[in-house]
Design an enzyme around this catalytic site. Structure first.
Site, PDB file in Angstrom:
ATOM      1  CG  ASN A  29     -22.914  20.554 -14.931  1.00 50.98           C
ATOM      2  OD1 ASN A  29     -23.750  19.912 -14.306  1.00 50.98           O
ATOM      3  ND2 ASN A  29     -22.984  21.871 -15.051  1.00 50.98           N
TER       4      ASN A  29
ATOM      5  CE1 TYR B 174     -26.213  23.460 -16.951  1.00 50.70           C
ATOM      6  CE2 TYR B 174     -26.898  24.520 -19.003  1.00 50.70           C
ATOM      7  CZ  TYR B 174     -27.043  23.498 -18.069  1.00 50.70           C
ATOM      8  OH  TYR B 174     -27.990  22.518 -18.259  1.00 50.70           O
TER       9      TYR B 174
ATOM     10  CE  LYS C 215     -25.772  19.150 -18.774  1.00 56.06           C
ATOM     11  NZ  LYS C 215     -26.225  18.032 -17.899  1.00 56.06           N
TER      12      LYS C 215
END
Length: 304
Positions: free
Chosen positions: A85, A135, A139
């Site tokens: 990511n 996460y 991102k």
């Protein structure tokens, strides 16, 4: 026009590639860790591991006019999420700068980059970002790499996607997991889930794909970040009830436990999609009922 879709076999990438293939004058190139036999050209590439030099060679051979990066890791160990990511988009930007500096990069970010917001608040592209967990943080790092590349010469746009639902939703998502539980329970069984009190902006994956297609094919510069959502906050409990209706489920859905850590940390999200309407002439067209009906119809076609 040659458009490379990275992550073309995934949930979002598959829909993006499928819609692009319906456009006259567009040649779709598929790329990712697994090949897509349905696409005429495949680029086996793992953005988490490939070097800039290796990606430069591959991009020069394909000569894309645009790249849509749908590759991402929503779960797994922190190292893998960081590599995919955060590192992946940074490598992609550096490689594009050398191999295809005129190509547009459409990068699919995530609403998880925003983090907690007060109930009732609508998120604009200028809202503060404070991601919760690995996460969202990874991102956001990837989106930063893309926007910074855009500020220094590349043609880039980040589509900050809220909660995509619809046909093909993966088991890691709330809707995909619920569909699997409903199917296993049978029409009169009991489904046990965590807390479903969080409010999310659920947007149909086909509307997300349409936004990516418009961004990839638009002429002229685009804003650095665009929210892609439904503009509506829906309680996860209502999503579960709507999916149960689509499935003809007459049993019980029992909420036990606290649910996911992110749900407890981020209890409310709703997107302002005005900027996407202005820049892309894009608005969500499909309802949550459309999304869940499509999800269930496809889910029941997949062997257990």
């Amino acid at each position: 026009m040659r458009i490379l879709v990275l992550g073309s076999t995934g949930f979002l990438g598959g829909h993006v590639a499928g819609q692009l293939r319906t456009l006259a004058g567009v040649r779709v190139l598929g790329g990712g860790r697994s090949v897509n036999p349905g696409l005429p050209v495949n680029l086996p590439v793992d953005l988490a591991a490939i070097s800039v030099a290796g990606l430069v060679r591959a991009l020069r051979a394909l000569a894309p006019d645009a790249v849509v990066n749908c590759a991402g890791a929503v779960s797994g160990d922190p190292v893998r999420m960081a590599e995919t990511n955060a590192r992946g988009p940074a490598v992609l930007c550096e490689a594009l700068r050398e191999a295809a500096p005129g190509a547009r990069l459409v990068h699919l970010g995530s609403a998880a980059e925003y983090g907690p917001t007060p109930a009732g608040q609508t998120l604009t592209e200028s809202s503060p970002v404070s991601p919760q967990g690995t996460y969202g943080a990874t991102k956001l790092a990837g989106s930063y790499a893309v926007t910074e590349a855009g500020a220094t010469g590349l043609d880039t746009v980040v589509l900050r996607v809220f909660n995509p639902v619809g046909p093909g939703a993966p088991a890691a998502s709330l809707s995909g997991r619920l569909a699997g539980e409903l199917r296993s329970a049978g029409p009169d069984g009991t489904v046990r889930v965590g807390d479903l009190s969080a409010y999310r902006d659920f947007v149909d994956v086909r509307d997300v794909a349409r936004a990516a297609v418009l961004a990839a094919t638009a002429t002229g510069p685009l804003p650095p970040v665009l929210n892609i959502g439904s503009g509506t906050a829906t309680c996860a409990r209502d999503l579960a009830s709507e999916l149960a209706r689509a499935a003809g489920f007459q049993g019980r859905i029992e909420e036990r436990g606290a649910g996911s850590q992110r749900s407890s940390a981020v209890s409310w999200q709703r997107a302002d999609v005005t900027a996407a309407a202005v820049a892309l002439d894009w608005r969500p067209e499909l309802t949550l009922a459309d999304s869940l009906t499509g999800l269930w119809a496809e889910h029941t076609r997949v062997p257990a």
